[in-house]
Design a protein around this motif. Structure first.
Motif, PDB file in Angstrom:
ATOM      1  N   PHE A   1       0.801  -1.212   0.000  1.00 20.47           N
ATOM      2  CA  PHE A   1       0.000   0.000   0.000  1.00 20.47           C
ATOM      3  C   PHE A   1       0.843   1.275   0.000  1.00 20.47           C
ATOM      4  CE2 PHE A   1      -3.029  -3.189   1.186  1.00 20.47           C
ATOM      5  CZ  PHE A   1      -4.125  -2.831   0.419  1.00 20.47           C
ATOM      6  N   GLN A   2       2.204   1.106  -0.067  1.00 15.17           N
ATOM      7  CA  GLN A   2       3.062   2.275  -0.238  1.00 15.17           C
ATOM      8  C   GLN A   2       3.024   2.757  -1.686  1.00 15.17           C
ATOM      9  OE1 GLN A   2       6.684   0.553   1.117  1.00 15.17           O
ATOM     10  NE2 GLN A   2       6.328   1.132   3.252  1.00 15.17           N
ATOM     11  N   TYR A   3       2.670   1.866  -2.606  1.00 16.28           N
ATOM     12  CA  TYR A   3       2.632   2.267  -4.009  1.00 16.28           C
ATOM     13  C   TYR A   3       1.382   3.100  -4.282  1.00 16.28           C
ATOM     14  CZ  TYR A   3       6.206  -1.292  -4.537  1.00 16.28           C
ATOM     15  OH  TYR A   3       7.353  -2.025  -4.408  1.00 16.28           O
ATOM     16  N   PRO A   4       1.561   4.225  -5.005  1.00 15.18           N
ATOM     17  CA  PRO A   4       0.394   5.091  -5.262  1.00 15.18           C
ATOM     18  C   PRO A   4      -0.749   4.340  -5.937  1.00 15.18           C
ATOM     19  CG  PRO A   4       2.409   6.147  -5.990  1.00 15.18           C
ATOM     20  CD  PRO A   4       2.781   4.758  -5.576  1.00 15.18           C
ATOM     21  N   TYR A   5      -0.447   3.408  -6.865  1.00 14.73           N
ATOM     22  CA  TYR A   5      -1.557   2.753  -7.576  1.00 14.73           C
ATOM     23  C   TYR A   5      -2.393   1.901  -6.626  1.00 14.73           C
ATOM     24  CZ  TYR A   5       0.736  -1.865  -7.858  1.00 14.73           C
ATOM     25  OH  TYR A   5       1.275  -3.073  -7.570  1.00 14.73           O
ATOM     26  N   MET A   6      -1.708   1.336  -5.594  1.00 16.56           N
ATOM     27  CA  MET A   6      -2.469   0.551  -4.613  1.00 16.56           C
ATOM     28  C   MET A   6      -3.298   1.465  -3.713  1.00 16.56           C
ATOM     29  SD  MET A   6      -2.528  -2.548  -5.071  1.00 16.56           S
ATOM     30  CE  MET A   6      -3.519  -2.892  -3.631  1.00 16.56           C
ATOM     31  N   GLN A   7      -2.707   2.640  -3.400  1.00 16.18           N
ATOM     32  CA  GLN A   7      -3.478   3.594  -2.574  1.00 16.18           C
ATOM     33  C   GLN A   7      -4.719   4.045  -3.323  1.00 16.18           C
ATOM     34  OE1 GLN A   7      -0.557   6.587  -1.809  1.00 16.18           O
ATOM     35  NE2 GLN A   7       0.564   5.327  -0.338  1.00 16.18           N
ATOM     36  N   ARG A   8      -4.544   4.317  -4.642  1.00 13.30           N
ATOM     37  CA  ARG A   8      -5.702   4.737  -5.431  1.00 13.30           C
ATOM     38  C   ARG A   8      -6.758   3.635  -5.462  1.00 13.30           C
ATOM     39  NH1 ARG A   8      -1.733   7.118  -8.888  1.00 13.30           N
ATOM     40  NH2 ARG A   8      -1.805   5.366 -10.329  1.00 13.30           N
ATOM     41  N   ALA A   9      -6.279   2.386  -5.630  1.00 12.58           N
ATOM     42  CA  ALA A   9      -7.215   1.252  -5.663  1.00 12.58           C
ATOM     43  C   ALA A   9      -8.014   1.190  -4.369  1.00 12.58           C
ATOM     44  CB  ALA A   9      -6.454  -0.053  -5.881  1.00 12.58           C
ATOM     45  N   LEU A  10      -7.303   1.372  -3.248  1.00 14.65           N
ATOM     46  CA  LEU A  10      -7.969   1.261  -1.953  1.00 14.65           C
ATOM     47  C   LEU A  10      -8.992   2.379  -1.764  1.00 14.65           C
ATOM     48  CD1 LEU A  10      -8.107  -0.300   0.720  1.00 14.65           C
ATOM     49  CD2 LEU A  10      -6.425   1.302   1.641  1.00 14.65           C
ATOM     50  N   VAL A  11      -8.577   3.622  -2.054  1.00 15.09           N
ATOM     51  CA  VAL A  11      -9.493   4.762  -1.868  1.00 15.09           C
ATOM     52  C   VAL A  11     -10.709   4.606  -2.775  1.00 15.09           C
ATOM     53  CG1 VAL A  11      -9.765   7.260  -2.128  1.00 15.09           C
ATOM     54  CG2 VAL A  11      -7.683   6.335  -1.091  1.00 15.09           C
ATOM     55  N   GLY A  12     -10.471   4.249  -4.047  1.00 13.63           N
ATOM     56  CA  GLY A  12     -11.577   4.062  -4.990  1.00 13.63           C
ATOM     57  C   GLY A  12     -12.549   3.011  -4.484  1.00 13.63           C
ATOM     58  N   ALA A  13     -12.013   1.875  -4.018  1.00  8.77           N
ATOM     59  CA  ALA A  13     -12.868   0.785  -3.550  1.00  8.77           C
ATOM     60  C   ALA A  13     -13.665   1.221  -2.327  1.00  8.77           C
ATOM     61  CB  ALA A  13     -12.024  -0.437  -3.224  1.00  8.77           C
ATOM     62  N   LEU A  14     -13.023   1.967  -1.418  1.00  7.86           N
ATOM     63  CA  LEU A  14     -13.721   2.379  -0.199  1.00  7.86           C
ATOM     64  C   LEU A  14     -14.876   3.331  -0.525  1.00  7.86           C
ATOM     65  CD1 LEU A  14     -10.753   2.902   2.317  1.00  7.86           C
ATOM     66  CD2 LEU A  14     -12.415   1.027   2.267  1.00  7.86           C
ATOM     67  N   VAL A  15     -14.637   4.268  -1.442  1.00  6.64           N
ATOM     68  CA  VAL A  15     -15.698   5.212  -1.814  1.00  6.64           C
ATOM     69  C   VAL A  15     -16.887   4.441  -2.385  1.00  6.64           C
ATOM     70  CG1 VAL A  15     -16.340   7.046  -3.425  1.00  6.64           C
ATOM     71  CG2 VAL A  15     -14.178   7.183  -2.172  1.00  6.64           C
ATOM     72  N   ILE A  16     -16.590   3.481  -3.273  1.00  3.20           N
ATOM     73  CA  ILE A  16     -17.667   2.703  -3.894  1.00  3.20           C
ATOM     74  C   ILE A  16     -18.349   1.811  -2.864  1.00  3.20           C
ATOM     75  CG2 ILE A  16     -18.118   0.880  -5.580  1.00  3.20           C
ATOM     76  CD1 ILE A  16     -15.710   2.348  -7.138  1.00  3.20           C
ATOM     77  N   GLY A  17     -17.542   1.234  -1.965  1.00  2.99           N
ATOM     78  CA  GLY A  17     -18.103   0.375  -0.924  1.00  2.99           C
ATOM     79  C   GLY A  17     -19.099   1.124  -0.043  1.00  2.99           C
ATOM     80  N   LEU A  18     -18.863   2.423   0.126  1.00  2.18           N
ATOM     81  CA  LEU A  18     -19.745   3.241   0.951  1.00  2.18           C
ATOM     82  C   LEU A  18     -20.974   3.702   0.161  1.00  2.18           C
ATOM     83  CD1 LEU A  18     -19.460   4.218   3.883  1.00  2.18           C
ATOM     84  CD2 LEU A  18     -18.427   6.311   3.012  1.00  2.18           C
ATOM     85  N   ALA A  19     -20.748   4.122  -1.102  1.00  4.06           N
ATOM     86  CA  ALA A  19     -21.841   4.733  -1.880  1.00  4.06           C
ATOM     87  C   ALA A  19     -22.806   3.684  -2.430  1.00  4.06           C
ATOM     88  CB  ALA A  19     -21.268   5.573  -3.022  1.00  4.06           C
ATOM     89  N   ALA A  20     -22.299   2.532  -2.874  1.00  8.54           N
ATOM     90  CA  ALA A  20     -23.167   1.557  -3.545  1.00  8.54           C
ATOM     91  C   ALA A  20     -24.306   1.057  -2.647  1.00  8.54           C
ATOM     92  CB  ALA A  20     -22.338   0.397  -4.098  1.00  8.54           C
ATOM     93  N   PRO A  21     -24.038   0.664  -1.381  1.00 11.07           N
ATOM     94  CA  PRO A  21     -25.179   0.222  -0.558  1.00 11.07           C
ATOM     95  C   PRO A  21     -26.121   1.357  -0.189  1.00 11.07           C
ATOM     96  CG  PRO A  21     -23.081  -0.458   0.424  1.00 11.07           C
ATOM     97  CD  PRO A  21     -22.754   0.513  -0.660  1.00 11.07           C
ATOM     98  N   ALA A  22     -25.597   2.614  -0.096  1.00  8.83           N
ATOM     99  CA  ALA A  22     -26.465   3.748   0.235  1.00  8.83           C
ATOM    100  C   ALA A  22     -27.525   3.935  -0.840  1.00  8.83           C
ATOM    101  CB  ALA A  22     -25.640   5.024   0.386  1.00  8.83           C
ATOM    102  N   LEU A  23     -27.182   3.631  -2.084  1.00  9.73           N
ATOM    103  CA  LEU A  23     -28.153   3.677  -3.173  1.00  9.73           C
ATOM    104  C   LEU A  23     -28.934   2.360  -3.230  1.00  9.73           C
ATOM    105  CD1 LEU A  23     -29.121   4.941  -6.015  1.00  9.73           C
ATOM    106  CD2 LEU A  23     -27.533   3.269  -6.921  1.00  9.73           C
TER     107      LEU A  23
END
Lengths: 291, 253
Positions: free
Chosen positions: A4-26
């Protein structure tokens, strides 16, 4: 954790977390109105947008948002008319969508690898621009779903009553349709069009095993979505598995755990209640025996 | 003469070419409690749904509070109690959450609930005798209790007119009485009521006028008619299915 030190992994994690939060809310609204699988259908249609974007050398995500929104609005109009033939119309749209997508991607110079990236997700290739899109649109979905909760709850729970309350039912329905299309499109990069519905529906299905109200179900579903996204990406990074599939499997695993836990808790409680006192029974409405 | 609350003028309604009501006129004035009676399939529910704008008229007109229905926007003045609570997709909702939806007509969709909203919800729940069940999922309540939740939802909006569609069909005696009490309180406060019923039961003393729908028209408009034939027997029990004119299907929420 070093990954998770690599930027691409950080982006993957942040992207997944945002979707993980928004998708069930809808997704909770879709489940409530028995349209749990609509996300899947809209995902199919988004694929045509992806194909068109790739063919015209435009942003596939933008094209997918437009095509999926048009598709979702069409589905909503069919639903609102309430005709039985509606499900055939939906079938035409859904399969037309996926066939159109496969054909258009084939016509473009893209390889089958890029088709796979949209079908099953490709978190690790998220660019900084992609991430900005996901965060901005995800936050917009989240804020809308939370701020309009009473109104959206009302239209999904009892649409006729909402109409008699003077709510702008049609506008809210179209808003929900467009929000579905937007969520599908941003989630497409994380889990792929074939697995999107899972992130909208599975956390809700898990949460409602143990919750008592709508608000608590929504909160719990968002927490479970967040957990599935985070743990899924972590598992994928460490075990080198497909991130989209890992996230969805974590969501299903949490469903199984919550469902089993719920059954156990209810059994335990029932035993305790039964031991404590016999429950009050309403008197019979008819005379069962004359003496 | 009080102000007219509902005015139906020469209304005709049909479903897919089949006429359900032809040439129906009805006026309900402020403070009246009007029962719409009739056999199953007579169109009595259709009439109330047309008043609410849920069913389009094929001819004629409806006015609410002296305004043509098409231009009517003051929905907070009306409380609607449907026949029963939809099952929903299985997402749980507490009694309080369902009743709170009754405040939306008053406060709009963007304003968060305030103290007045919460108080109105509590008052409405107390009026139907469900103050101790506010946090329970509605799905765990009996049919009669769910019906009381629906009247609480309508009362929470503090309406001037209540429109009820078969509020006591298939409801246990305790709930029927709680229901009648809540309605009585509403009427005593100056409210107007239009209710569809198959049988009146404990609501009967409240009714000021009865309208009988028969064969697409209004067959009687006046005092509550006495039951005839075997319907008049004291132990007569109505057993009837729900009306046929409800759309149902996968895509209807």
């Amino acid at each position: 954790m070093e990954l998770f030190q690599y930027p691409y992994m950080q982006r993957a994690l942040v992207g997944a977390l945002v979707i993980g939060l928004a998708a069930p809310a809808l997704g909770i609204y879709l489940v409530q109105r028995r349209l749990a699988l609509i996300g899947d259908g809209v995902g199919h249609m988004a694929l045509t947008g992806v194909g068109a974007g790739l063919l015209l050398n435009r942003s596939p995500v933008l094209a997918a948002v437009i095509v999926a929104s048009l598709g979702a609005i069409t589905v909503e109009l069919v639903r609102a008319r309430g005709r039985t033939s509606g499900d055939l119309a939906l079938a035409l749209l859904f399969y037309g969508g996926i066939a159109g997508g496969v054909m258009l991607v084939g016509l473009s110079d893209s390889t089958s690898a890029s088709l796979n990236a949209y079908l099953f997700g490709s978190l690790s290739t998220i660019s900084p621009t992609d991430l900005t899109t996901i965060v901005v649109l995800g936050a917009a979905i989240l804020v809308t779903m939370l701020a309009l909760r009473p109104a959206l709850f009302a239209i999904c729970h009892d649409e006729e009553y909402a109409r008699v309350s003077g709510l702008p039912v049609r506008a809210l329905n179209l808003l929900l349709a467009v929000a579905t299309a937007v969520t599908v499109t941003i989630a497409m990069r994380a889990v792929g069009v074939l697995l999107i519905s899972a992130l909208m529906v599975v956390p809700v299905a898990a949460a409602q095993q143990v919750t008592r109200g709508f608000r608590s179900t929504m909160t719990a579903a968002m927490a479970l979505g967040l957990f599935a996204a985070g743990s899924g990406v972590y598992v994928a990074a460490n075990a080198d598995t497909a991130p989209g599939a890992s996230v969805v499997l974590m969501a299903i695993a949490s469903f199984a755990v919550v469902a089993l836990g719920g059954v156990g808790w209810r059994t335990l409680r029932r035993r305790r209640v039964a031991a404590a006192e016999p429950s009050a029974v309403e008197p019979h409405e008819v005379v069962l025996s004359r003496s | 003469m009080s102000a007219p609350v509902i005015t139906v003028t020469r209304a005709a309604i049909g479903y897919e070419g089949r006429a359900v009501l032809r040439d129906v006129s009805l006026t309900v004035t402020a403070g009246e409690v009007v029962a719409v009676l009739g056999a199953n399939g007579s169109g009595k529910s259709t009439l109330t749904r047309a008043v609410l704008g849920l069913v389009p008229l094929s001819s004629g007109s409806v006015a609410l509070f002296d305004q043509p229905a098409r231009r009517f926007r003051q929905w907070h003045r009306i409380g609607y109690v449907p026949q029963r609570l939809g099952a929903g997709g299985g997402v749980p909702a507490t009694v309080r959450e369902v009743v709170a939806a009754g405040r939306l007509a008053r406060r709009g969709i963007l304003r968060p609930p305030g103290r007045a909203d919460r108080r109105a919800v509590e008052t409405a729940l107390a009026a139907v005798g469900l103050a101790d069940r506010t946090g329970d999922p509605v799905s765990t309540l009996s049919g009669g209790q769910q019906q009381r939740v629906l009247i609480a939802r309508a009362l929470a909006g503090e309406p001037e007119l209540l429109i009820l569609d078969e509020p006591t069909a298939g409801v246990d005696a305790t709930s029927q009485e709680a229901f009648a009490e809540a309605l009585q309180e509403f009427v005593a406060g100056g409210g107007t009521v239009l209710l569809v019923a198959h049988e009146l039961g404990p609501l009967r003393p409240l009714i000021s006028r009865a309208v009988v729908v028969h064969a697409g028209g209004i067959a009687h408009d006046g005092p509550v008619p006495e039951p005839a034939g075997h319907h008049a027997e004291p132990d007569h029990d109505h057993v009837h299915p729900h009306g046929p004119n409800e759309p149902a299907g996968l895509w209807s929420a």
